[in-house]
Design a protein around this motif. Structure first.
Motif, PDB file in Angstrom:
ATOM      1  N   ASP A  13       0.809  -1.215   0.000  1.00 17.53           N
ATOM      2  CA  ASP A  13       0.000   0.000   0.000  1.00 17.53           C
ATOM      3  C   ASP A  13       0.844   1.267   0.000  1.00 17.53           C
ATOM      4  N   GLY A  14       2.158   1.096  -0.082  1.00 17.91           N
ATOM      5  CA  GLY A  14       3.049   2.242  -0.120  1.00 17.91           C
ATOM      6  C   GLY A  14       3.586   2.657   1.230  1.00 17.91           C
ATOM      7  N   TYR A  15       3.203   1.946   2.314  1.00 20.66           N
ATOM      8  CA  TYR A  15       3.671   2.243   3.659  1.00 20.66           C
ATOM      9  C   TYR A  15       4.396   1.025   4.211  1.00 20.66           C
ATOM     10  N   GLY A  16       5.599   1.219   4.721  1.00 21.73           N
ATOM     11  CA  GLY A  16       6.362   0.109   5.283  1.00 21.73           C
ATOM     12  C   GLY A  16       5.693  -0.491   6.498  1.00 21.73           C
ATOM     13  N   ASN A  17       5.953  -1.770   6.734  1.00 28.36           N
ATOM     14  CA  ASN A  17       5.321  -2.496   7.840  1.00 28.36           C
ATOM     15  C   ASN A  17       5.526  -1.816   9.191  1.00 28.36           C
ATOM     16  N   ARG A  18       6.691  -1.234   9.417  1.00 29.79           N
ATOM     17  CA  ARG A  18       6.953  -0.606  10.716  1.00 29.79           C
ATOM     18  C   ARG A  18       6.011   0.570  10.965  1.00 29.79           C
ATOM     19  N   CYS A  19       5.590   1.226   9.919  1.00 30.31           N
ATOM     20  CA  CYS A  19       4.719   2.409  10.037  1.00 30.31           C
ATOM     21  C   CYS A  19       3.244   2.086   9.874  1.00 30.31           C
ATOM     22  N   ASP A  20       2.917   0.897   9.430  1.00 27.30           N
ATOM     23  CA  ASP A  20       1.565   0.610   8.960  1.00 27.30           C
ATOM     24  C   ASP A  20       0.895  -0.491   9.772  1.00 27.30           C
ATOM     25  N   ALA A  21       0.052  -0.082  10.716  1.00 30.17           N
ATOM     26  CA  ALA A  21      -0.730  -1.044  11.499  1.00 30.17           C
ATOM     27  C   ALA A  21      -2.182  -1.063  11.035  1.00 30.17           C
ATOM     28  N   ASP A  22      -2.458  -0.404   9.930  1.00 29.33           N
ATOM     29  CA  ASP A  22      -3.804  -0.363   9.349  1.00 29.33           C
ATOM     30  C   ASP A  22      -3.917  -1.496   8.328  1.00 29.33           C
ATOM     31  N   TYR A  23      -4.151  -2.700   8.804  1.00 29.62           N
ATOM     32  CA  TYR A  23      -4.104  -3.888   7.952  1.00 29.62           C
ATOM     33  C   TYR A  23      -5.245  -3.956   6.949  1.00 29.62           C
ATOM     34  N   ASP A  24      -6.387  -3.358   7.278  1.00 26.22           N
ATOM     35  CA  ASP A  24      -7.518  -3.396   6.342  1.00 26.22           C
ATOM     36  C   ASP A  24      -7.590  -2.159   5.446  1.00 26.22           C
ATOM     37  N   ASN A  25      -6.597  -1.294   5.567  1.00 26.31           N
ATOM     38  CA  ASN A  25      -6.457  -0.112   4.708  1.00 26.31           C
ATOM     39  C   ASN A  25      -7.699   0.775   4.683  1.00 26.31           C
ATOM     40  N   ASN A  26      -8.299   0.977   5.868  1.00 26.74           N
ATOM     41  CA  ASN A  26      -9.450   1.874   5.950  1.00 26.74           C
ATOM     42  C   ASN A  26      -9.065   3.223   6.543  1.00 26.74           C
ATOM     43  N   PHE A  27      -7.766   3.481   6.630  1.00 22.07           N
ATOM     44  CA  PHE A  27      -7.188   4.740   7.101  1.00 22.07           C
ATOM     45  C   PHE A  27      -7.347   4.976   8.595  1.00 22.07           C
ATOM     46  N   ALA A  28      -7.520   3.906   9.365  1.00 27.07           N
ATOM     47  CA  ALA A  28      -7.545   3.990  10.824  1.00 27.07           C
ATOM     48  C   ALA A  28      -7.099   2.651  11.394  1.00 27.07           C
ATOM     49  N   THR A  29      -6.372   2.682  12.504  1.00 26.26           N
ATOM     50  CA  THR A  29      -5.961   1.456  13.186  1.00 26.26           C
ATOM     51  C   THR A  29      -6.952   1.223  14.316  1.00 26.26           C
ATOM     52  N   THR A  30      -7.766   0.176  14.161  1.00 26.09           N
ATOM     53  CA  THR A  30      -8.910  -0.050  15.051  1.00 26.09           C
ATOM     54  C   THR A  30      -8.881  -1.460  15.630  1.00 26.09           C
ATOM     55  N   ALA A  31      -9.965  -1.805  16.336  1.00 28.81           N
ATOM     56  CA  ALA A  31     -10.111  -3.140  16.910  1.00 28.81           C
ATOM     57  C   ALA A  31     -10.063  -4.221  15.830  1.00 28.81           C
ATOM     58  N   ALA A  32     -10.538  -3.916  14.633  1.00 28.06           N
ATOM     59  CA  ALA A  32     -10.473  -4.893  13.542  1.00 28.06           C
ATOM     60  C   ALA A  32      -9.022  -5.230  13.215  1.00 28.06           C
ATOM     61  N   ASP A  33      -8.164  -4.224  13.211  1.00 31.01           N
ATOM     62  CA  ASP A  33      -6.742  -4.456  12.956  1.00 31.01           C
ATOM     63  C   ASP A  33      -6.102  -5.226  14.109  1.00 31.01           C
ATOM     64  N   PHE A  34      -6.549  -4.937  15.329  1.00 35.50           N
ATOM     65  CA  PHE A  34      -6.051  -5.668  16.492  1.00 35.50           C
ATOM     66  C   PHE A  34      -6.385  -7.148  16.372  1.00 35.50           C
ATOM     67  N   GLY A  35      -7.570  -7.459  15.875  1.00 34.63           N
ATOM     68  CA  GLY A  35      -7.945  -8.856  15.657  1.00 34.63           C
ATOM     69  C   GLY A  35      -7.018  -9.544  14.680  1.00 34.63           C
ATOM     70  N   VAL A  36      -6.646  -8.850  13.628  1.00 36.20           N
ATOM     71  CA  VAL A  36      -5.691  -9.408  12.653  1.00 36.20           C
ATOM     72  C   VAL A  36      -4.355  -9.653  13.334  1.00 36.20           C
TER      73      VAL A  36
END
Length: 79
Positions: A13-36
């Protein structure tokens, strides 16, 4: 986006793993990403939840994830 650093960008998605905790690419790091993240914790993988590039999802990766939690968009993350 489209970093030219040496960070791995597992979801391309153009963002390195260290910077990118938004796994579903919805522009927010939420409980859904925590589940992943939880689904991969303790495993050996080179996927997007391996924020430090060690090959294993550990507490170090969780610390990086936690620092990004509730953030808006990976573009706002210092990487």
């Amino acid at each position: 986006p489209n970093q030219t650093t040496n960070q791995v960008d597992s979801d391309l998605d153009g963002y390195g793993n260290r910077c990118d905790a938004d796994y579903d690419n919805n522009f927010a790091t939420t409980a859904a990403d925590f589940g992943v993240f939880l689904g991969t914790f303790g495993t050996q993988t080179s996927g997007e939840t391996d924020h430090d590039g060690s090959g294993t999802i550990t507490a170090a990766d969780f610390g990086i994830f936690l620092a990004k939690f509730s953030g808006v968009g990976p573009a706002n993350y210092p990487g």
